[in-house]
Design a protein around this motif. Sequence first.
Motif, mmCIF file in Angstrom:
data_model
loop_
_atom_site.group_PDB
_atom_site.id
_atom_site.type_symbol
_atom_site.label_atom_id
_atom_site.label_comp_id
_atom_site.label_asym_id
_atom_site.label_seq_id
_atom_site.Cartn_x
_atom_site.Cartn_y
_atom_site.Cartn_z
ATOM 1 N N ASN A 212 -6.091 13.087 0.746
ATOM 2 C CA ASN A 212 -6.625 14.491 0.578
ATOM 3 C C ASN A 212 -7.250 14.440 -0.809
ATOM 4 O OD1 ASN A 212 -6.512 17.137 0.690
ATOM 5 N ND2 ASN A 212 -4.368 17.402 0.041
ATOM 6 N N PRO A 213 -8.375 13.824 -0.880
ATOM 7 C CA PRO A 213 -8.797 13.764 -2.367
ATOM 8 C C PRO A 213 -9.330 15.106 -3.187
ATOM 9 C CG PRO A 213 -10.358 12.851 -0.972
ATOM 10 C CD PRO A 213 -9.112 13.378 0.020
ATOM 11 N N ASP A 214 -9.411 16.282 -2.130
ATOM 12 C CA ASP A 214 -9.668 17.445 -2.847
ATOM 13 C C ASP A 214 -8.410 18.162 -3.189
ATOM 14 O OD1 ASP A 214 -12.311 16.915 -2.690
ATOM 15 O OD2 ASP A 214 -12.485 17.663 -0.481
ATOM 16 N N GLY A 215 -7.222 17.744 -2.840
ATOM 17 C CA GLY A 215 -5.963 18.183 -3.233
ATOM 18 C C GLY A 215 -5.841 18.670 -4.638
ATOM 19 N N ARG B 46 -2.444 26.135 -0.373
ATOM 20 C CA ARG B 46 -3.583 25.571 0.381
ATOM 21 C C ARG B 46 -4.108 24.266 0.178
ATOM 22 N NH1 ARG B 46 -6.087 29.235 -2.972
ATOM 23 N NH2 ARG B 46 -7.419 28.265 -4.655
ATOM 24 N N TYR B 47 -3.523 23.607 -1.072
ATOM 25 C CA TYR B 47 -3.700 22.315 -1.426
ATOM 26 C C TYR B 47 -2.839 21.300 -0.816
ATOM 27 C CZ TYR B 47 -6.241 24.745 -4.993
ATOM 28 O OH TYR B 47 -6.841 25.575 -5.893
ATOM 29 N N MET B 48 -1.737 21.583 -0.744
ATOM 30 C CA MET B 48 -0.550 20.612 0.052
ATOM 31 C C MET B 48 -0.971 20.875 1.533
ATOM 32 S SD MET B 48 1.938 19.419 -1.540
ATOM 33 C CE MET B 48 2.446 19.523 -3.262
ATOM 34 N N LYS B 49 -1.395 21.823 2.001
ATOM 35 C CA LYS B 49 -1.484 22.084 3.424
ATOM 36 C C LYS B 49 -2.828 21.393 4.069
ATOM 37 C CE LYS B 49 2.576 24.052 4.832
ATOM 38 N NZ LYS B 49 3.059 24.097 3.567
ATOM 39 N N SER B 50 -3.699 21.033 3.160
ATOM 40 C CA SER B 50 -5.043 20.535 3.498
ATOM 41 C C SER B 50 -5.014 18.966 4.118
ATOM 42 C CB SER B 50 -6.251 20.839 2.641
ATOM 43 O OG SER B 50 -5.745 20.191 1.338
ATOM 44 N N ASN B 51 -3.680 18.288 3.921
ATOM 45 C CA ASN B 51 -3.717 17.057 4.509
ATOM 46 C C ASN B 51 -3.478 17.106 6.149
ATOM 47 O OD1 ASN B 51 -2.867 14.894 2.588
ATOM 48 N ND2 ASN B 51 -1.621 16.774 1.760
ATOM 49 N N SER B 52 -4.124 15.930 6.628
ATOM 50 C CA SER B 52 -4.165 16.016 8.087
ATOM 51 C C SER B 52 -3.965 14.476 8.686
ATOM 52 C CB SER B 52 -5.414 16.410 8.807
ATOM 53 O OG SER B 52 -6.279 15.671 8.541
ATOM 54 N N VAL C 11 0.872 -1.188 -0.097
ATOM 55 C CA VAL C 11 0.106 0.126 0.009
ATOM 56 C C VAL C 11 0.889 1.405 0.142
ATOM 57 C CG1 VAL C 11 -1.831 1.209 1.169
ATOM 58 C CG2 VAL C 11 -1.924 -1.249 1.312
ATOM 59 N N ILE C 12 0.547 2.261 -0.758
ATOM 60 C CA ILE C 12 1.308 3.432 -0.832
ATOM 61 C C ILE C 12 0.342 4.498 -0.601
ATOM 62 C CG2 ILE C 12 2.372 5.226 -2.172
ATOM 63 C CD1 ILE C 12 3.315 3.094 -4.283
ATOM 64 N N VAL C 13 0.785 5.298 0.716
ATOM 65 C CA VAL C 13 0.023 6.508 1.244
ATOM 66 C C VAL C 13 0.597 7.594 0.674
ATOM 67 C CG1 VAL C 13 -1.568 7.497 3.046
ATOM 68 C CG2 VAL C 13 -0.739 5.203 3.028
ATOM 69 N N PHE C 14 0.083 8.426 -0.060
ATOM 70 C CA PHE C 14 0.839 9.601 -0.867
ATOM 71 C C PHE C 14 0.226 11.075 -0.040
ATOM 72 C CE2 PHE C 14 3.545 9.839 -4.635
ATOM 73 C CZ PHE C 14 4.034 11.192 -4.407
ATOM 74 N N ILE C 15 1.093 11.390 0.712
ATOM 75 C CA ILE C 15 0.502 12.730 1.151
ATOM 76 C C ILE C 15 1.271 14.047 0.436
ATOM 77 C CG2 ILE C 15 0.318 14.005 3.439
ATOM 78 C CD1 ILE C 15 0.025 11.079 3.622
ATOM 79 N N ALA C 16 0.170 14.476 -0.373
ATOM 80 C CA ALA C 16 0.506 15.639 -1.210
ATOM 81 C C ALA C 16 -0.501 15.995 -2.045
ATOM 82 C CB ALA C 16 1.460 14.998 -2.419
ATOM 83 N N VAL C 17 -0.676 16.266 -3.318
ATOM 84 C CA VAL C 17 -1.930 16.634 -3.977
ATOM 85 C C VAL C 17 -2.292 15.536 -4.960
ATOM 86 C CG1 VAL C 17 -1.765 19.135 -3.522
ATOM 87 C CG2 VAL C 17 -0.545 18.098 -5.388
ATOM 88 N N ARG C 18 -3.364 15.847 -5.551
ATOM 89 C CA ARG C 18 -3.855 14.555 -6.432
ATOM 90 C C ARG C 18 -3.056 13.982 -7.535
ATOM 91 N NH1 ARG C 18 -7.953 11.183 -4.877
ATOM 92 N NH2 ARG C 18 -9.080 10.221 -6.521
#
Length: 339
Positions: free
Chosen positions: A111-114, A293-299, A85-92
């Motif tokens: 962050n599917p809205d990234g 704002r897109y990169m920073k919408s991960n949590s 499994v790859i969990v990718f924390i960034a934008v789409r």
Amino acid sequence: MTVTAESLYEKLRHYKVGSPLCEFNREYCERLLPYVRRIEELKREKNAIVLAHNYIAPEILYSVADVTGDSYGLSKKARESSADVIVFIAVRFMVETAKILNPGKTVLDPNPDGGCTLADSINAGIVRNLRKEYPDHTFVCYINTTAEVKAECDVCVTSSNVYKIVESIENDKIYFLPDKLMAQNVLAYLKEKNIDKTLDYYDGTCYVHEEYEPESIDFIRQNNEGVEILVHPECTPPVVGKADYVGSTTGMLEHVRHSQNNSFFLLTECGLTGILQTEFPDKKFVGTCTMCRYMKSNSLPEIVSTLENPRPENIIEIAPDVRERALACVERMFHYAEK
Ligand code: 13P
Ligand code: SF4
């Protein structure tokens, strides 16, 4: 290394750029720890790896990320990874690229809205029409594009290899999309090197990088003797023209690591300056802070719920014919970049 509230606080206490993200205290780190522990547990259970872009929120970057980097480095890691499994924390678009390279793996996007103003500026239909208008051109797309757009293009590039790849492409007619400022920077580079290529381009921009102005560089130079100016190639040509170093986010990080200088001004998203301040506390970073704002919408809570019980929008699916054509485009990038 095991993350503790103490070790996380040690990293975050030096983080100064962008106050809402950056007022870290020990109690806040204590509150984050249950999420960090749960993510560690889920990673082990599912044989998952967490890839994270240099711009994301520092409390994620310094707690659960296994690999951090720029879009090229992370794509390479995704391509080589043996995790299930790859969990990718960034934008789409970055997460999609990992799936293009790994059709057999589960690729998750917490962050599917990234979005990204570059990736969102163009679609496959526009590219198909452009190809009719420019039938003799090689279509080069920046990695900041959807899988559907990549599927319509010939070669993908990132900020770390764009100059080299455009220069190496055999065809002297190039259509570059979607970043018009990066295209103009490539044109200036080709001109400087006396390379005779026609380069037409689309009209997209990054809303973060287009805002920087060359006058601020003059001001910073006047007030900070010996300061080095580091610029991302998504900036305007007048800004790039005043830079001491132009490169990707990891390129800038490595440049700082090896530079004899002690003072830097970065024209890029503020997350990178934050990492540099943390990693190189003895160096000085003159800062502006412009946040994506897109990169920073991960949590961290979203990463937990995505690993525990992903919603359909967290799981990347790409139609096989689109994926195959997009893969050819991305693989050509590796071919040119590593030659
Ligand atoms: P890098 O590949 O340089 O990390 O850039 C990605 C990006 O989106 C810059 O805005
Ligand atoms: Fe896209 Fe700009 Fe954000 Fe990078 S900083 S992800 S190019 S909007």
